[in-house]
Scaffold this motif. Structure first.
Motif, PDB file in Angstrom:
ATOM      1  N   CYS A  63      36.998 -13.293  14.051  1.00 13.09           N
ATOM      2  CA  CYS A  63      36.714 -13.395  12.629  1.00 13.09           C
ATOM      3  C   CYS A  63      36.617 -12.029  12.144  1.00 13.09           C
ATOM      4  O   CYS A  63      36.981 -11.798  11.102  1.00 13.09           O
ATOM      5  CB  CYS A  63      35.235 -13.856  12.724  1.00 13.09           C
ATOM      6  N   ASP A  64      36.267 -11.057  12.922  1.00 13.01           N
ATOM      7  CA  ASP A  64      36.316  -9.720  12.301  1.00 13.01           C
ATOM      8  C   ASP A  64      37.836  -9.254  12.182  1.00 13.01           C
ATOM      9  O   ASP A  64      37.902  -8.633  11.171  1.00 13.01           O
ATOM     10  CB  ASP A  64      35.736  -8.596  13.319  1.00 13.01           C
ATOM     11  N   LEU A  65      38.561  -9.427  13.007  1.00 15.25           N
ATOM     12  CA  LEU A  65      39.989  -9.221  12.941  1.00 15.25           C
ATOM     13  C   LEU A  65      40.597 -10.079  11.579  1.00 15.25           C
ATOM     14  O   LEU A  65      41.547  -9.301  10.864  1.00 15.25           O
ATOM     15  CB  LEU A  65      40.791  -9.490  13.877  1.00 15.25           C
ATOM     16  N   LEU A  66      40.127 -11.227  11.256  1.00 13.30           N
ATOM     17  CA  LEU A  66      40.791 -11.857  10.230  1.00 13.30           C
ATOM     18  C   LEU A  66      40.312 -11.432   8.985  1.00 13.30           C
ATOM     19  O   LEU A  66      41.107 -10.937   8.008  1.00 13.30           O
ATOM     20  CB  LEU A  66      40.426 -13.531  10.574  1.00 13.30           C
ATOM     21  N   LYS A  67      38.969 -10.965   8.888  1.00 15.35           N
ATOM     22  CA  LYS A  67      38.533 -10.245   7.774  1.00 15.35           C
ATOM     23  C   LYS A  67      39.146  -8.752   7.503  1.00 15.35           C
ATOM     24  O   LYS A  67      39.222  -8.471   6.432  1.00 15.35           O
ATOM     25  CB  LYS A  67      36.867 -10.015   7.825  1.00 15.35           C
ATOM     26  N   LYS A  68      39.756  -8.349   8.424  1.00 16.00           N
ATOM     27  CA  LYS A  68      40.545  -7.100   8.410  1.00 16.00           C
ATOM     28  C   LYS A  68      42.004  -7.091   7.874  1.00 16.00           C
ATOM     29  O   LYS A  68      42.796  -6.332   7.729  1.00 16.00           O
ATOM     30  CB  LYS A  68      40.317  -6.360   9.653  1.00 16.00           C
ATOM     31  N   GLY A  69      42.179  -8.462   7.698  1.00 12.63           N
ATOM     32  CA  GLY A  69      43.617  -8.758   7.059  1.00 12.63           C
ATOM     33  C   GLY A  69      44.710  -9.068   8.283  1.00 12.63           C
ATOM     34  O   GLY A  69      45.847  -9.236   7.787  1.00 12.63           O
ATOM     35  N   LEU A  70      44.379  -9.111   9.483  1.00  9.25           N
ATOM     36  CA  LEU A  70      45.377  -9.635  10.409  1.00  9.25           C
ATOM     37  C   LEU A  70      45.813 -11.058  10.481  1.00  9.25           C
ATOM     38  O   LEU A  70      44.728 -11.966  10.069  1.00  9.25           O
ATOM     39  CB  LEU A  70      44.831  -9.083  11.953  1.00  9.25           C
ATOM     40  N   THR A  71      46.931 -11.387  10.813  1.00 13.94           N
ATOM     41  CA  THR A  71      47.220 -12.984  11.045  1.00 13.94           C
ATOM     42  C   THR A  71      46.539 -13.415  12.072  1.00 13.94           C
ATOM     43  O   THR A  71      46.432 -12.699  13.086  1.00 13.94           O
ATOM     44  CB  THR A  71      48.706 -12.947  10.769  1.00 13.94           C
ATOM     45  N   ARG A  72      46.481 -14.662  12.242  1.00 12.78           N
ATOM     46  CA  ARG A  72      46.196 -15.455  13.476  1.00 12.78           C
ATOM     47  C   ARG A  72      47.349 -15.065  14.543  1.00 12.78           C
ATOM     48  O   ARG A  72      46.885 -14.946  15.684  1.00 12.78           O
ATOM     49  CB  ARG A  72      46.132 -17.109  13.167  1.00 12.78           C
ATOM     50  N   ASP A  73      48.409 -15.221  14.221  1.00 11.59           N
ATOM     51  CA  ASP A  73      49.414 -14.782  15.346  1.00 11.59           C
ATOM     52  C   ASP A  73      49.279 -13.299  15.948  1.00 11.59           C
ATOM     53  O   ASP A  73      49.244 -13.398  17.095  1.00 11.59           O
ATOM     54  CB  ASP A  73      50.778 -14.784  14.662  1.00 11.59           C
ATOM     55  N   GLN A  74      49.053 -12.361  14.908  1.00  7.02           N
ATOM     56  CA  GLN A  74      48.821 -11.014  15.555  1.00  7.02           C
ATOM     57  C   GLN A  74      47.418 -10.955  16.372  1.00  7.02           C
ATOM     58  O   GLN A  74      47.660 -10.432  17.615  1.00  7.02           O
ATOM     59  CB  GLN A  74      48.289  -9.880  14.355  1.00  7.02           C
ATOM     60  N   ILE A  75      46.393 -11.807  16.103  1.00  2.00           N
ATOM     61  CA  ILE A  75      45.186 -11.801  16.795  1.00  2.00           C
ATOM     62  C   ILE A  75      45.494 -12.488  18.188  1.00  2.00           C
ATOM     63  O   ILE A  75      44.957 -11.741  18.933  1.00  2.00           O
ATOM     64  CB  ILE A  75      44.187 -12.497  15.981  1.00  2.00           C
ATOM     65  N   SER A  76      46.141 -13.688  18.190  1.00  2.45           N
ATOM     66  CA  SER A  76      46.479 -14.371  19.388  1.00  2.45           C
ATOM     67  C   SER A  76      47.008 -13.493  20.316  1.00  2.45           C
ATOM     68  O   SER A  76      47.052 -13.805  21.389  1.00  2.45           O
ATOM     69  CB  SER A  76      47.090 -15.640  19.059  1.00  2.45           C
ATOM     70  N   GLN A  77      48.344 -12.858  19.876  1.00  4.15           N
ATOM     71  CA  GLN A  77      49.067 -12.229  20.659  1.00  4.15           C
ATOM     72  C   GLN A  77      48.274 -10.951  21.204  1.00  4.15           C
ATOM     73  O   GLN A  77      48.321 -10.574  22.420  1.00  4.15           O
ATOM     74  CB  GLN A  77      50.619 -11.518  19.778  1.00  4.15           C
ATOM     75  N   ALA A  78      47.617 -10.323  20.547  1.00  2.00           N
ATOM     76  CA  ALA A  78      46.683  -9.215  21.141  1.00  2.00           C
ATOM     77  C   ALA A  78      45.527  -9.492  22.087  1.00  2.00           C
ATOM     78  O   ALA A  78      45.370  -9.112  23.025  1.00  2.00           O
ATOM     79  CB  ALA A  78      46.010  -8.340  19.816  1.00  2.00           C
ATOM     80  N   LEU A  79      45.006 -10.855  21.779  1.00  2.53           N
ATOM     81  CA  LEU A  79      43.964 -11.474  22.836  1.00  2.53           C
ATOM     82  C   LEU A  79      44.781 -11.607  24.230  1.00  2.53           C
ATOM     83  O   LEU A  79      44.134 -11.617  25.319  1.00  2.53           O
ATOM     84  CB  LEU A  79      43.475 -12.561  22.149  1.00  2.53           C
ATOM     85  N   GLU A  80      45.767 -12.264  24.111  1.00  5.86           N
ATOM     86  CA  GLU A  80      46.769 -12.738  25.038  1.00  5.86           C
ATOM     87  C   GLU A  80      46.975 -11.320  26.050  1.00  5.86           C
ATOM     88  O   GLU A  80      46.983 -11.246  27.266  1.00  5.86           O
ATOM     89  CB  GLU A  80      48.131 -13.478  24.844  1.00  5.86           C
ATOM     90  N   GLU A  81      47.344 -10.361  25.282  1.00  6.56           N
ATOM     91  CA  GLU A  81      47.887  -9.016  25.919  1.00  6.56           C
ATOM     92  C   GLU A  81      46.600  -8.459  26.464  1.00  6.56           C
ATOM     93  O   GLU A  81      46.729  -7.696  27.577  1.00  6.56           O
ATOM     94  CB  GLU A  81      48.470  -8.085  24.982  1.00  6.56           C
ATOM     95  N   ALA A  82      45.513  -8.771  25.891  1.00  6.06           N
ATOM     96  CA  ALA A  82      44.154  -8.045  26.465  1.00  6.06           C
ATOM     97  C   ALA A  82      44.001  -8.581  27.866  1.00  6.06           C
ATOM     98  O   ALA A  82      43.097  -8.059  28.360  1.00  6.06           O
ATOM     99  CB  ALA A  82      43.067  -8.126  25.446  1.00  6.06           C
ATOM    100  N   GLY A  83      44.021  -9.706  28.057  1.00  5.50           N
ATOM    101  CA  GLY A  83      43.498 -10.645  29.432  1.00  5.50           C
ATOM    102  C   GLY A  83      42.602 -11.349  29.099  1.00  5.50           C
ATOM    103  O   GLY A  83      41.918 -11.254  27.961  1.00  5.50           O
ATOM    104  N   PRO A  84      42.046 -12.109  30.276  1.00  2.56           N
ATOM    105  CA  PRO A  84      41.233 -12.920  29.995  1.00  2.56           C
ATOM    106  C   PRO A  84      39.849 -12.465  29.837  1.00  2.56           C
ATOM    107  O   PRO A  84      39.668 -11.187  30.493  1.00  2.56           O
ATOM    108  CB  PRO A  84      41.103 -13.941  31.311  1.00  2.56           C
ATOM    109  N   ILE A  85      39.036 -12.802  29.128  1.00  9.58           N
ATOM    110  CA  ILE A  85      37.481 -12.446  29.064  1.00  9.58           C
ATOM    111  C   ILE A  85      36.628 -13.442  29.266  1.00  9.58           C
ATOM    112  O   ILE A  85      36.492 -14.592  28.457  1.00  9.58           O
ATOM    113  CB  ILE A  85      37.376 -11.793  27.564  1.00  9.58           C
ATOM    114  N   ASP A  86      35.886 -13.338  30.161  1.00  8.59           N
ATOM    115  CA  ASP A  86      35.026 -14.357  30.752  1.00  8.59           C
ATOM    116  C   ASP A  86      33.645 -14.249  29.851  1.00  8.59           C
ATOM    117  O   ASP A  86      32.655 -13.433  30.027  1.00  8.59           O
ATOM    118  CB  ASP A  86      34.623 -14.106  32.224  1.00  8.59           C
ATOM    119  N   GLN A  87      33.410 -15.383  29.043  1.00  7.39           N
ATOM    120  CA  GLN A  87      32.351 -15.294  27.879  1.00  7.39           C
ATOM    121  C   GLN A  87      30.887 -15.407  28.615  1.00  7.39           C
ATOM    122  O   GLN A  87      30.090 -14.744  28.506  1.00  7.39           O
ATOM    123  CB  GLN A  87      32.793 -16.123  27.015  1.00  7.39           C
TER     124      GLN A  87
END
Length: 156
Positions: free
Chosen positions: A79-103
């Motif tokens: 949500c924060d990144l969407l508010k900052k103007g990034l696209t869903r694709d950019q966010i998904s790619q960055a999250l994928e590159e960051a690796g898994p995050i165990d919530q």
């Protein structure tokens, strides 16, 4: 003032904005628009900063995720990144590159940190803790699942 003067002022404004911290293209565009610059001049100033590598939304997303992955939920980061103007694709790619995050592991860590100062067994403290975790963007089901085992965690 001439158009050349406005271009120079806009470029300086962009560089000044970037000295504090990284910003997305949208953030820069919004700041320049609110400063009264015309769209052509804004695009020139952002293009100027991009040509030197000072503005890169993909890199911004990666750094943002890296900074907040230990204290915010994935939903909150998205949500924060969407508010900052990034696209869903950019966010998904960055999250994928960051690796898994165990919530759930993150929730457990935050609960343990909070348990040092307050006992989650206390009803009011438990409600405050739940609200705090929900504000960070965690899902209620995950929070309750972790807090269901909170007695086990405080005994460790």
């Amino acid at each position: 003032m001439t158009e050349t003067d406005d271009r120079i002022r806009a470029r300086r404004k962009v560089l000044a904005l970037l000295t504090d911290h990284d910003r997305t293209e949208k953030e820069l565009r919004d700041k320049l628009t609110s400063a009264g610059f015309e769209s052509g001049i804004i695009e020139d100033a952002i293009g100027y900063a991009k040509s030197y590598g000072y503005v890169d939304d993909s890199l911004f997303a990666a750094r943002y995720i890296d900074r907040f992955r230990d204290c915010r939920s994935l939903e909150r980061i998205r949500c924060d990144l969407l508010k900052k103007g990034l696209t869903r694709d950019q966010i998904s790619q960055a999250l994928e590159e960051a690796g898994p995050i165990d919530q759930k592991a993150l929730i457990r860590r935050l609960v343990l940190k909070k348990a040092r100062t307050e006992s989650p067994a206390d009803s009011l403290a438990r409600q405050k803790l739940i609200q705090s975790l929900l504000r960070r963007g965690f899902r209620l089901g995950d929070v309750l699942a972790v807090l269901g085992g909170a007695d086990d965690m405080t005994a460790e």
